[in-house]
Design a protein around this motif. Structure first.
Motif: not given
Lengths: 219, 219
Positions: A15-17, A20, A23-25, A27, A176
């Motif tokens: 599942e994309l979210l 990612y 990983l956004e956080m 990153g 997240i």
């Protein structure tokens, strides 16, 4: 803190979210974290929605299906400091895939922290590494995930759960909030709040706040 | 509704969640939307945080730098039904890159809807397609984006803005809220709420709700 490697597992139908969002956080702190995308083979991996991700580390190169990972790699392999296991419909096949389960059973306890999002906890449960621990998962798939780990103390209402070195989150976007909690634990709360500000994200920072459990009849 | 193509632009240094947050939401409706990752070349593209994405459509194959897209492709090329333009630090170089700007100037007005997240609106502004329209952007980078489009009516406090066929969102996670609004416009509000439920996401569905504008001194 010494720089930490984040090994993020991908598999067909992830599942994309789930992947990612966390990983956004992480990153935002490239001075503290180095992200590596892990897969059994080096082939690009398609998410459920379609977009394909490149693989940085093929953990199962040379592995044939059916053989136990521990037999193929008796000395073990290097574990990442943080292991991230997303969910998605691809987990439905992987819970019966012995090589991946053996790899998770070997590697997850060696990682400094293991994080699952959504149905990623079903994989950890089937690998046996959550036995005796508290964990949570996607509220829409709760019964199925629960059935994958009868020895796990499944928490029906939680945004995320921490038990020992394992963090498990509820579905998709909950990853997240959990990632920000991990950042708070590792780098301090101010850094987690800074990441949320950079992302213009309203962090739901209470792990017990779960408005979705009730909507799926779990409470 | 006939099946819609979503063309999602990537470029070196794109922001992961700008891209994958909206695609997660659209990706719940594979019967209505087909996602294509677009890039100038077919080479895999690295995000700011590191992870690399494969390209489905290389829109600039055969293009040399400096030449205007319209001269190279006088007949025009097929536009996606929805064009998604993420932000990220990679936009700082792209606002001076004539081929990408010429491509955006050609393609964005032909797309049924064009969506930007975060500093993606700086690219659309430099391409000239937002002139005379209302738009918003990342609140931490507001002054820079504003300088890229003096003829754009920049909205200082907004989670997202819709003007004509253009939707623009505030920073990073705001793209998720905007994508749900687009789904509501195209498929109906019930479907947007269903997507949020699947993602266990608390949709901030008021486009004027922006707690971050004040934190950056914009109001």
């Amino acid at each position: 803190m010494a720089k930490q490697t984040i090994g993020a597992l991908v598999f067909p139908g992830f599942e994309l979210l789930d992947l990612y969002g966390p990983l956004e956080m992480f990153g935002f702190f490239t001075e503290h974290f180095e992200i590596q995308i892990l897969s059994r083979t080096s082939d690009p991996v398609a998410s459920r929605a379609g977009p394909r991700t490149l693989v940085d580390v093929a953990w199962g190169e040379g592995c044939s299906g059916g053989a136990a990972w521990s037999e193929l790699n008796p000395g073990g392999i290097a574990a990442p400091d943080l292991l991230l296991v997303p969910g998605g419909p691809g987990t439905r096949a992987l819970v019966d895939e012995p090589v991946t389960l053996a790899w998770l059973a070997d590697i997850a306890p060696k990682a400094g922290h293991t994080l699952s999002v959504c149905t990623g906890s079903a994989l950890l449960a089937r690998a046996g590494v959550l036995d005796g621990l508290h964990a949570t998962t996607n509220k829409a798939a709760f019964a199925w995930v629960e059935s994958q780990g009868p020895q796990v103390h499944w928490v029906r209402q939680a945004r995320w759960v921490k038990d020992g070195s394992f963090y498990s989150s509820s579905g998709v976007s909950a990853g997240i909030d959990m990632a920000l909690a991990v950042i708070a634990d590792l780098l301090g709360r101010a850094q987690a709040e800074q990441a949320a500000l950079w992302a213009e994200y309203t962090w739901h920072d209470d792990p017990g706040r779960d408005p979705f459990a009730g909507r799926h009849g779990l409470i």
